[in-house]
Design an enzyme around this catalytic site. Structure first.
Site, mmCIF file in Angstrom:
data_model
loop_
_atom_site.group_PDB
_atom_site.id
_atom_site.type_symbol
_atom_site.label_atom_id
_atom_site.label_comp_id
_atom_site.label_asym_id
_atom_site.label_seq_id
_atom_site.Cartn_x
_atom_site.Cartn_y
_atom_site.Cartn_z
ATOM 1 N N GLY A 15 103.372 -28.084 -70.769
ATOM 2 C CA GLY A 15 102.020 -27.534 -70.863
ATOM 3 C C GLY A 15 101.727 -26.389 -69.919
ATOM 4 C CG MET A 94 108.100 -29.465 -79.039
ATOM 5 S SD MET A 94 108.540 -27.747 -79.342
ATOM 6 C CE MET A 94 110.282 -27.944 -79.691
ATOM 7 C CG ASN A 111 103.205 -21.460 -82.417
ATOM 8 O OD1 ASN A 111 103.141 -22.276 -81.490
ATOM 9 N ND2 ASN A 111 104.359 -21.061 -82.927
ATOM 10 C CG HIS A 113 108.528 -18.374 -81.625
ATOM 11 N ND1 HIS A 113 109.036 -19.652 -81.810
ATOM 12 C CD2 HIS A 113 109.572 -17.538 -81.765
ATOM 13 C CE1 HIS A 113 110.324 -19.570 -82.067
ATOM 14 N NE2 HIS A 113 110.675 -18.300 -82.053
ATOM 15 N N GLY A 147 105.065 -21.184 -93.322
ATOM 16 C CA GLY A 147 106.445 -21.026 -92.858
ATOM 17 C C GLY A 147 106.515 -21.212 -91.346
ATOM 18 C CG ASP A 149 108.525 -20.401 -85.076
ATOM 19 O OD1 ASP A 149 107.488 -20.854 -84.568
ATOM 20 O OD2 ASP A 149 109.651 -20.892 -84.864
ATOM 21 C CD GLU A 178 106.329 -18.434 -73.695
ATOM 22 O OE1 GLU A 178 105.591 -19.391 -73.980
ATOM 23 O OE2 GLU A 178 107.567 -18.518 -73.681
HETATM 24 C C1 GRF Z 1 106.970 -22.054 -74.732
HETATM 25 O O1 GRF Z 1 108.145 -21.352 -74.472
HETATM 26 C C2 GRF Z 1 106.377 -21.654 -76.057
HETATM 27 O O2 GRF Z 1 106.616 -20.324 -76.383
HETATM 28 C C3 GRF Z 1 107.088 -22.564 -77.025
HETATM 29 O O3 GRF Z 1 107.202 -23.786 -76.336
HETATM 30 C C4 GRF Z 1 107.247 -23.543 -74.938
HETATM 31 C C5 GRF Z 1 106.202 -24.406 -74.303
HETATM 32 O O4 GRF Z 1 106.251 -24.338 -72.905
HETATM 33 N N1 GRF Z 1 106.376 -22.663 -78.275
HETATM 34 P P1 GRF Z 1 105.085 -24.964 -72.039
HETATM 35 O O5 GRF Z 1 104.959 -26.434 -72.429
HETATM 36 O O6 GRF Z 1 103.839 -24.201 -72.333
HETATM 37 O O7 GRF Z 1 105.531 -24.811 -70.618
#
Ligand code: GRF
Length: 199
Positions: A15, A94, A111, A113, A147, A149, A178
């Site tokens: 998270g 996930m 989302n 990615h 689809g 991603d 991110e």
């Molecule tokens: C991140 O790399 C995100 O892009 C992917 O899952 C990972 C989650 O990381 N979808 P976190 O739990 O936010 O540290």
């Protein structure tokens, strides 16, 4: 100023993106507020972090629904609507989604990615980018469609791949990107939702 958009963040793990989204929402002019952090895994580390930040959390364990993905999603959906959620931010959630949840939240589920989509959907994105000798990697925030991603891209951040990068070292730097990209993109998206429509 318009009311902030009510966002739920869905997680399955650490998270760190969720934490960045919550922190950014503390700004006085934030366009969104995180009203719920929901996980399909009761032991997801991110739940404790969200609690410590004062955000309501909920775990809906997918294992209780055996193989019925849609039944699990219906329980998630009920929790989201019951909390007045307007936008979902998936952050390391996930689960492969069924058309039920994707359809119910069409245009309102984002989302993040860890690749420069459309390159490398799915898993092991950093190893694949290094194996392909790419000069750069990065991350993408997109609208969720059926689809995996796929869906319209709302924002991307690029990260150079260094000669001695391993998937782990690259992942670490992409994670930093991110944490900046997701709050900024979600904020822009939510501000757009509150814009009056042209007559
Ligand atoms: C991140 O790399 C995100 O892009 C992917 O899952 C990972 C989650 O990381 N979808 P976190 O739990 O936010 O540290």
């Amino acid at each position: 100023m318009p009311e902030p958009v009510k966002v739920a963040v869905l997680i399955s793990g650490a998270g760190s993106n969720m934490a960045a989204l919550i922190d950014a929402a503390q700004a006085p002019d934030a366009a969104y507020e995180v009203v719920l952090v929901l996980s399909n895994k009761p032991d997801a580390g991110g739940l404790k972090i969200a609690e410590a930040k004062g955000v309501t959390t909920l775990a809906i364990d997918h294992r209780a629904f055996a193989k019925d993905r849609e039944a699990h999603e219906r329980a998630v959906h009920a929790a989201l609507t019951g909390t007045g959620v307007e936008v979902i931010a998936l952050a390391g959630y996930m689960r492969i989604l069924t058309p039920f949840l994707v359809g119910a939240w069409a245009g309102r589920m984002l989302n993040i990615h860890p690749s420069l989509l459309p390159l490398y959907p799915g898993l092991d994105t950093h190893a694949r980018a290094i194996a392909a000798a790419d000069a750069e990697a990065g991350c993408t925030v997109h609208i969720v469609t059926d689809g995996v991603d796929e869906g319209p891209v709302l924002g991307q951040a690029r990260v150079p791949i260094l000669a001695d990068d391993t998937p782990a070292s690259l992942a670490e730097r992409v994670h930093v990107a991110e944490h900046q990209l997701y709050p900024a993109t979600l904020g822009r998206f939510c501000a757009g939702l509150r814009q009056p429509r042209p007559a």
